[in-house]
Design an enzyme around this catalytic site. Sequence first.
Site, PDB file in Angstrom:
ATOM      1  N   GLU A 130      25.204 100.284  52.586  1.00 12.70           N
ATOM      2  CA  GLU A 130      23.989 100.132  53.376  1.00 12.70           C
ATOM      3  C   GLU A 130      24.014  98.756  54.054  1.00 12.70           C
ATOM      4  OE1 GLU A 130      20.234 100.461  51.331  1.00 12.70           O
ATOM      5  OE2 GLU A 130      19.143 100.571  53.200  1.00 12.70           O
ATOM      6  N   ALA A 270      20.168  94.921  44.559  1.00  8.64           N
ATOM      7  CA  ALA A 270      20.849  96.093  44.024  1.00  8.64           C
ATOM      8  C   ALA A 270      20.880  97.180  45.081  1.00  8.64           C
ATOM      9  CB  ALA A 270      20.134  96.607  42.783  1.00  8.64           C
ATOM     10  N   MET A 271      21.631  98.250  44.792  1.00  7.74           N
ATOM     11  CA  MET A 271      21.810  99.316  45.786  1.00  7.74           C
ATOM     12  C   MET A 271      21.771 100.688  45.120  1.00  7.74           C
ATOM     13  SD  MET A 271      22.175 100.111  48.893  1.00  7.74           S
ATOM     14  CE  MET A 271      22.201 101.841  49.345  1.00  7.74           C
ATOM     15  N   GLU A 272      21.008 101.580  45.755  1.00 16.72           N
ATOM     16  CA  GLU A 272      20.666 102.873  45.153  1.00 16.72           C
ATOM     17  C   GLU A 272      21.683 103.986  45.395  1.00 16.72           C
ATOM     18  OE1 GLU A 272      19.055 101.427  47.816  1.00 16.72           O
ATOM     19  OE2 GLU A 272      18.413 102.921  49.274  1.00 16.72           O
ATOM     20  N   HIS A 305      13.056 100.270  40.912  1.00 14.46           N
ATOM     21  CA  HIS A 305      13.134 100.424  42.369  1.00 14.46           C
ATOM     22  C   HIS A 305      14.341 101.294  42.758  1.00 14.46           C
ATOM     23  CE1 HIS A 305      12.649  98.910  46.596  1.00 14.46           C
ATOM     24  NE2 HIS A 305      13.956  99.169  46.630  1.00 14.46           N
ATOM     25  N   GLU A 306      15.507 100.930  42.243  1.00 19.46           N
ATOM     26  CA  GLU A 306      16.718 101.678  42.624  1.00 19.46           C
ATOM     27  C   GLU A 306      16.661 103.102  42.087  1.00 19.46           C
ATOM     28  OE1 GLU A 306      18.142 100.142  44.859  1.00 19.46           O
ATOM     29  OE2 GLU A 306      17.428  98.133  44.368  1.00 19.46           O
ATOM     30  N   HIS A 309      14.455 105.294  44.223  1.00 20.22           N
ATOM     31  CA  HIS A 309      15.085 105.679  45.495  1.00 20.22           C
ATOM     32  C   HIS A 309      15.757 107.041  45.400  1.00 20.22           C
ATOM     33  CE1 HIS A 309      14.630 102.572  48.470  1.00 20.22           C
ATOM     34  NE2 HIS A 309      15.280 101.627  47.828  1.00 20.22           N
ATOM     35  N   GLU A 328      11.902 102.031  51.983  1.00 22.54           N
ATOM     36  CA  GLU A 328      11.704 100.754  51.284  1.00 22.54           C
ATOM     37  C   GLU A 328      10.226 100.460  51.011  1.00 22.54           C
ATOM     38  OE1 GLU A 328      13.957  99.574  49.736  1.00 22.54           O
ATOM     39  OE2 GLU A 328      15.775 100.228  50.757  1.00 22.54           O
TER      40      GLU A 328
END
Length: 879
Positions: A130, A270-272, A305-306, A309, A328
């Site tokens: 992303e 972080a990344m989902e 949060h992640e 998602h 978001e």
Amino acid sequence: MKNAKPSTIYLKDYQAPDYLIDRTELTFDLDPHSTLVKSRLIVRRNPDAQSGGATLPPLWLDGIDLELLSIEEDGELLPAQRYQEMPGGLSLSVDKSEFELEIQTRIAPEANTSLEGLYLSNGMYCTQCEAEGFRKITFYPDRPDVMSVFTTTIVAPAQYPVLLSNGNKVDSGTTDDGRLRVTWEDPFAKPSYLFALVAGDLQYVEDTYTTGSGREVKLLLFTEARNIGKCEHAMVSLKHSMRWDEDVYGREYDLDIFMIVAVDHFNMGAMENKGLNIFNSACVLASPETATDAAFQRIESIVAHEYFHNWSGNRVTCRDWFQLSLKEGFTVFRDAEFSADMNSRAVKRIEDVTLLRTAQFAEDAGPMSHPVRPDSYMEISNFYTLTVYEKGAEVVRMIHTILGPDAFRRGSDLYFERHDGQAVTCEDFVAAMEDANGADLKQFRRWYSQGGTPVVEVEDEYDAENARYSLTLRQHTPPTPGQQDKLPLHIPVAVGLLGTTGKALPLDEVGSMETVLHLTEETQSFVFDNIYERPLPSLLRGFSAPVKLRYSYSGSQLQFLMQHDTDEFNRWDACQRLALSTLATLQRQYRAGQPLEQPAELIEGFAVLLDNPELDPALVAKMLALPSAQELAEHGGEIDATAIIAARKFARESIAQSLKPKFLSRYKDLDQRKPYRPTADDIAERSLKNTCLAYLCITADEDALAVAQVQFERDENMTDVSAALAALVEYGPVETAEGLLESFYQRWQQDTQVVETWFGLQSGSASFGTLERVKQLMDHPAFELKNPNKVRAVIGGFAMRNFNQFHKEDGTGFEFLAEQVIALDKLNPQIASRLVTPLTRWKKYRSHESVQIHGALKRIADSGDLSADLYEVVSKSLA
Ligand code: TRP
Ligand code: ZN
């Protein structure tokens, strides 16, 4: 700026993709210098494409920093005249509406310092795709409205025993030459930005979660061996998140396995990625000895949060990057509500509002100001902003307030059901909220398209004879770049009225104590009848809208609200208003060369707070914290850094001196020495205790510093140790500080996260963190310019959290930042472009400082080729 200007992309130009990719099969042959990527794509003409008509338009594949080795179409090598390599990608001529492509490329993860695409972190391979990182891995239509089913095969030498990608592991084995081979299959169609790959020598902790419908999900958290003892908190947080999303939104997890990997080099939190979240180590690893309460809470909220998602972002994704807030804003709202349910609701709200008011309001008033849904961008990475995330979450919260919780849930159910598997827009989200409830959010939609922070001015009138009270509200939004004229917004303003004894007054026949006023016009009056005494209004309760609310409260009215408001958030807010007006007065006095006056009302108010053991200690700690210098800079007109610094220093010293006995006695009461637990109650007690400790140390009295020294030496948990160390570094003698910092480093040098804390504690210290010290820290063996956490701790700590030293009158702070930004841009444009933020606000400063900051920006602009990221921010700031 010498390079060609990067082009601007407009929302109004959006076109559906010409081709769809039904299947994507990737094979990675990993090598640091020469990784081979083979990609097999099943391509089909998009029946909904707008362009081309009967003739087939060319197929565009994005690609950056790739070495193209070969292209085959339906098994035949594609002749050179059928394709053309261009800056940013590959254009292929097409002669049938369905075909298969096989593309081979070579990349060099070792040379990738941008931390986008495939790169190495401590010898471990990982990806960040992303927003547009997948195009650094292979040629592909790298846009979120192209959703494909991915199969990924990874081949790697035996020193990388753990090979991970999205979905389920369907095959594994060894190649003829003894390398490892694993294949993963993700059954859910997804855009390329959710792709992930990890390869390394990793350990893991394992757990299971049983969904509401009885499916068992395997949970795995991977880290390097040295960190395996720091996983428990994230695992517990994950299970809480999974339960909460079922309870509150009716959303279950959908794969049989959910993985988290911790990496040290990461641009964001972080990344989902589907089924394989990748985390910045600092946002997932914690133990009581090494992590502060703040870190424990940050981890809980980012894990949530992640995870959230998976529905708000992955199952339903964004049509294009202008819609980023669709996932978001909604997901930040979801994680904020989760944290509020897990901890103290009021304290969570106070923290979020503080961030919004300091940083998002400043963004809204600066050169990069944009609406929650931007109309244009040059580089999308620059739009992962507080406006898109935090203000976007406020917009979702307002829908929740306007519709009420049950209607909001009906709306979210319809949204997920209607758009599952689709790439959609903010408009689709609002439409689902309306359609599920027969609601009208037509005017409300302006919050997505109109930027800037609205100001709401309130006046009131009391008519004793008719027992009638009225509030008149007037809204206006100042102009922002590209948007001169603003329209009135639909602003929900939650209010209550307090009587003279502090009791809430009933607002209607049924006795409601709180109501929401719907401000939709420019000016509007609201009338309350049967009000038998002149009330004191409690306005914008819980910060029901992201606006600046003006009402001229007197100091004693604010003291009254601090004690009596039934809305906890507004009790804190009254205290903030009192502190802000006190600090404004002190700044005025300082500028006029007058003696500064004791902040008597604030001291009285604080004394009452400290004397009342019934109050939530976390809330008291928040009330005792004066607004930061950054927040003061955001208020008022022209910024005078020296006056801000002098006013804060004087106020803090006066409070510390006047209330020293109270701080000491509260400190002693709260210093319970219980075994560490990161629970809301314990965190609350530690936060007030350490707030008292900081005030004690401000006096710099020996007995006070001794209290901090004892707390430091007891070495019980990182929250208490770092609070004591921070106070001693700030207020103790320099030699003491040096000694303590050295022993702290000796004890913790093996621990990456603690070393980051150690850096930040020094660079952010108003007295200790001089420019000279910051330069020394950059020469320290543990510093690494290629590691964003280290850069954020040292350079970011100085430029963003050390107002005193960064704003030194000689301007050397700004020059230094300019130099670092130029150097970083060569390595990591995303980080360079974020780090430059403090220089972008030059117009708001007093003349001589404004000239210095402008000069530093100019220097960056003239330094040579800038990345698109940095170019966009610098050029817009100079405009
Ligand atoms: N989607 C991520 C989140 O908010 C954001 C993110 C992680 C990101 N890494 C990134 C955005 C790198 C841009 C570049 O949870
Ligand atoms: Zn997110």
